[in-house]
Design a protein around this motif. Structure first.
Motif: not given
Length: 95
Positions: A17-27, A2-3, A29-35
């Motif tokens: 700071l997490v902004e959105d989910v960019l993609g998901e796979g079996a292993n 539950k990202v 999740v990749v999220v977009g963020a800003r430092d």
């Protein structure tokens, strides 16, 4: 995983700071963020239910990308662990 509830990811040195989910796979999740400086980045987070073998593959990917430089290899700029669903899971940060 539950990202969607993740609002921030903290490494020992940076806050993202997490902004959105960019993609998901079996292993994972990749999220977009800003430092903290407002720079965009992508953060790959391993799923908490990943097997020992998948954790080893994640570790190998992290170390390979961290040690090698090439235009076709992602650059890893930070890594650490984050608590997701009560479990500490590894992540790494890419520009």
């Amino acid at each position: 995983m539950k990202v969607g509830r993740l609002q921030e990811i903290r490494s020992p040195f940076r806050l993202y700071l997490v902004e959105d989910v960019l993609g998901e796979g079996a292993n994972g999740v990749v999220v977009g963020a800003r430092d903290e400086d407002g720079q965009s980045c992508a953060i790959k987070i391993l799923r908490s239910e990943a097997s020992t073998l998948k954790r080893k593959h994640f570790q190998n990917e992290l170390f390979f990308c961290f040690r090698n430089e090439h235009k076709n290899i992602i650059r890893v700029v930070d890594f650490g662990t984050v608590i997701v669903d009560g479990d500490a899971v590894p992540f790494f940060v890419m520009p």
